[in-house]
Design a protein around this motif. Structure first.
Motif, mmCIF file in Angstrom:
data_model
loop_
_atom_site.group_PDB
_atom_site.id
_atom_site.type_symbol
_atom_site.label_atom_id
_atom_site.label_comp_id
_atom_site.label_asym_id
_atom_site.label_seq_id
_atom_site.Cartn_x
_atom_site.Cartn_y
_atom_site.Cartn_z
ATOM 1 N N PHE A 1 60.777 45.012 37.606
ATOM 2 C CA PHE A 1 59.454 44.575 37.159
ATOM 3 C C PHE A 1 59.399 43.058 36.989
ATOM 4 C CE2 PHE A 1 56.830 43.528 33.373
ATOM 5 C CZ PHE A 1 55.583 43.832 33.891
ATOM 6 N N LEU A 2 60.396 42.486 36.332
ATOM 7 C CA LEU A 2 60.396 41.054 36.074
ATOM 8 C C LEU A 2 60.542 40.239 37.353
ATOM 9 C CD1 LEU A 2 62.586 40.946 32.837
ATOM 10 C CD2 LEU A 2 60.119 40.517 33.014
ATOM 11 N N ALA A 3 61.177 40.805 38.378
ATOM 12 C CA ALA A 3 61.377 40.089 39.642
ATOM 13 C C ALA A 3 60.105 40.031 40.481
ATOM 14 C CB ALA A 3 62.491 40.746 40.446
ATOM 15 N N ALA A 4 59.125 40.864 40.165
ATOM 16 C CA ALA A 4 57.901 40.937 40.970
ATOM 17 C C ALA A 4 56.910 39.848 40.551
ATOM 18 C CB ALA A 4 57.260 42.308 40.820
ATOM 19 N N ASP A 5 56.250 39.273 41.547
ATOM 20 C CA ASP A 5 55.160 38.329 41.291
ATOM 21 C C ASP A 5 53.835 39.060 41.120
ATOM 22 O OD1 ASP A 5 56.714 35.794 41.843
ATOM 23 O OD2 ASP A 5 56.930 36.799 43.776
ATOM 24 N N VAL A 6 53.709 40.181 41.831
ATOM 25 C CA VAL A 6 52.495 40.995 41.804
ATOM 26 C C VAL A 6 52.902 42.446 41.617
ATOM 27 C CG1 VAL A 6 50.415 41.666 43.077
ATOM 28 C CG2 VAL A 6 51.420 39.402 43.439
ATOM 29 N N VAL A 7 52.177 43.165 40.780
ATOM 30 C CA VAL A 7 52.430 44.587 40.563
ATOM 31 C C VAL A 7 51.127 45.341 40.821
ATOM 32 C CG1 VAL A 7 53.252 46.357 38.968
ATOM 33 C CG2 VAL A 7 54.152 44.021 38.799
ATOM 34 N N GLY B 1 54.852 36.712 31.403
ATOM 35 C CA GLY B 1 53.630 36.108 31.928
ATOM 36 C C GLY B 1 53.813 35.523 33.317
ATOM 37 N N GLY B 2 52.692 35.140 33.927
ATOM 38 C CA GLY B 2 52.731 34.528 35.246
ATOM 39 C C GLY B 2 52.582 35.517 36.385
ATOM 40 N N LYS B 3 52.523 36.806 36.076
ATOM 41 C CA LYS B 3 52.342 37.825 37.100
ATOM 42 C C LYS B 3 50.870 38.184 37.266
ATOM 43 C CE LYS B 3 56.619 40.185 35.824
ATOM 44 N NZ LYS B 3 57.417 39.566 36.889
ATOM 45 N N THR B 4 50.570 38.806 38.400
ATOM 46 C CA THR B 4 49.287 39.460 38.616
ATOM 47 C C THR B 4 49.522 40.959 38.643
ATOM 48 O OG1 THR B 4 48.336 37.628 39.884
ATOM 49 C CG2 THR B 4 47.391 39.814 40.250
ATOM 50 N N VAL B 5 48.760 41.695 37.857
ATOM 51 C CA VAL B 5 48.805 43.153 37.889
ATOM 52 C C VAL B 5 47.450 43.654 38.393
ATOM 53 C CG1 VAL B 5 48.955 45.271 36.527
ATOM 54 C CG2 VAL B 5 50.500 43.365 36.033
ATOM 55 N N ILE B 6 47.485 44.492 39.411
ATOM 56 C CA ILE B 6 46.264 45.109 39.932
ATOM 57 C C ILE B 6 46.360 46.609 39.677
ATOM 58 C CG2 ILE B 6 44.771 45.471 41.925
ATOM 59 C CD1 ILE B 6 45.978 42.970 43.184
ATOM 60 N N VAL B 7 45.415 47.132 38.926
ATOM 61 C CA VAL B 7 45.373 48.559 38.597
ATOM 62 C C VAL B 7 44.390 49.252 39.531
ATOM 63 C CG1 VAL B 7 44.842 50.265 36.831
ATOM 64 C CG2 VAL B 7 45.940 48.098 36.180
ATOM 65 N N ALA B 8 44.894 50.145 40.370
ATOM 66 C CA ALA B 8 44.050 50.964 41.246
ATOM 67 C C ALA B 8 43.773 52.268 40.506
ATOM 68 C CB ALA B 8 44.747 51.221 42.569
ATOM 69 N N SER B 9 42.594 52.351 39.936
ATOM 70 C CA SER B 9 42.249 53.389 38.976
ATOM 71 C C SER B 9 41.270 54.402 39.574
ATOM 72 C CB SER B 9 41.615 52.709 37.745
ATOM 73 O OG SER B 9 40.826 53.590 36.999
ATOM 74 N N SER B 10 41.557 55.684 39.383
ATOM 75 C CA SER B 10 40.626 56.726 39.826
ATOM 76 C C SER B 10 40.271 57.633 38.656
ATOM 77 C CB SER B 10 41.229 57.555 40.965
ATOM 78 O OG SER B 10 42.376 58.258 40.536
ATOM 79 N N ARG B 11 39.012 58.088 38.660
ATOM 80 C CA ARG B 11 38.523 58.955 37.586
ATOM 81 C C ARG B 11 37.569 59.986 38.178
ATOM 82 N NH1 ARG B 11 36.630 54.074 33.487
ATOM 83 N NH2 ARG B 11 38.720 53.214 33.091
ATOM 84 N N GLY B 12 37.690 61.224 37.720
ATOM 85 C CA GLY B 12 36.794 62.266 38.202
ATOM 86 C C GLY B 12 35.375 62.070 37.728
ATOM 87 N N GLY B 13 35.217 61.624 36.481
ATOM 88 C CA GLY B 13 33.898 61.368 35.909
ATOM 89 C C GLY B 13 33.633 59.879 35.779
ATOM 90 N N VAL B 14 32.534 59.564 35.105
ATOM 91 C CA VAL B 14 32.141 58.167 34.893
ATOM 92 C C VAL B 14 32.285 57.848 33.409
ATOM 93 C CG1 VAL B 14 30.261 56.500 35.030
ATOM 94 C CG2 VAL B 14 30.566 58.190 36.856
#
Length: 215
Positions: free
Chosen positions: A83-89, A130-143
């Motif tokens: 995890f710490l070695a990654a620039d982007v997650v 700090g210094g990383k970018t995290v992108i959460v690809a999120s899915s949900r059945g409802g709103v």
């Protein structure tokens, strides 16, 4: 640049979050061709849930760690170092019972290490990742994002923002498809919205704009 791609859905090829995380990684690589990718599928290779053995060596209570504690510590160190070695997650996460999959929570529990991802000071906790970018690809059945009641039940994106913020990561971006179980039209709309978010989150939107201007 190193990107860590994580999936946590148990639905394999039927998973919307897996679809979105894969497309997010592809869009990131299109915008950032120098990126190398490491993949972790938590539905297949999840760490055991946090236990006394997982924490054993960290507490320093025992002079001689047990074999179980050594094994658990080795796994925790492997995951936090990755995890710490990654620039982007990029994290693909479905919405299970108002929260994240237990497999993803087990992974996060291994990352929360004093001296590695955070520390305590006289003024309170300070994040160290700090210094990383995290992108959460999120899915949900409802709103859940458009009403006060829905937001009160949502402990998926809000939890991830909180825990990564605690680790010192302020750049958390959301690629969200919600309402995917509310019929074909709603699913199509949700995916279109997520893909628009994806282009912004990965920088590919700017890439496409530059290409259009050159053309």
């Amino acid at each position: 640049m190193k990107l860590l791609h994580i999936d946590s859905s148990i639905l394999a090829a039927n998973s919307t979050s897996r679809l979105l995380s894969a497309e997010t990684v592809a869009a990131w690589r299109a915008a950032h061709p120098d990126t190398t990718v490491e993949y972790l599928d938590l539905a297949i290779d999840a760490p055991a849930h946090f236990s006394a053995d997982s924490l054993g060596i960290k507490t320093g209570v025992q002079a001689q760690p047990t074999e179980a504690q050594k094994r658990e510590n080795e796994l925790s160190e492997k995951l936090v170092s990755q995890f710490l070695a990654a620039d982007v997650v990029v994290i693909g996460t479905p919405f299970y019972n108002f929260s994240i999959p237990t497999q993803l929570k087990a992974w996060i529990d291994r990352l929360g290490q004093v001296g590695r991802t955070f520390k305590y000071t006289e003024k309170g906790p300070v994040g160290l990742a700090g210094g990383k970018t995290v992108i959460v690809a999120s899915s949900r059945g409802g709103v859940y994002s458009t009403s006060e009641g829905g937001q009160a039940m949502e402990h998926q994106e809000s939890y991830l923002k909180a825990v990564f913020g605690f680790f010192g990561i302020t750049d958390v971006r959301i690629v969200r498809a919600e309402g995917v179980a509310m019929g074909d039209d709603a699913r199509a709309t949700a995916l279109a919205s997520a893909r628009a978010d994806m282009l912004v989150a990965t920088g590919e939107a700017a890439n496409q704009k530059d290409v259009a201007q050159v053309a």
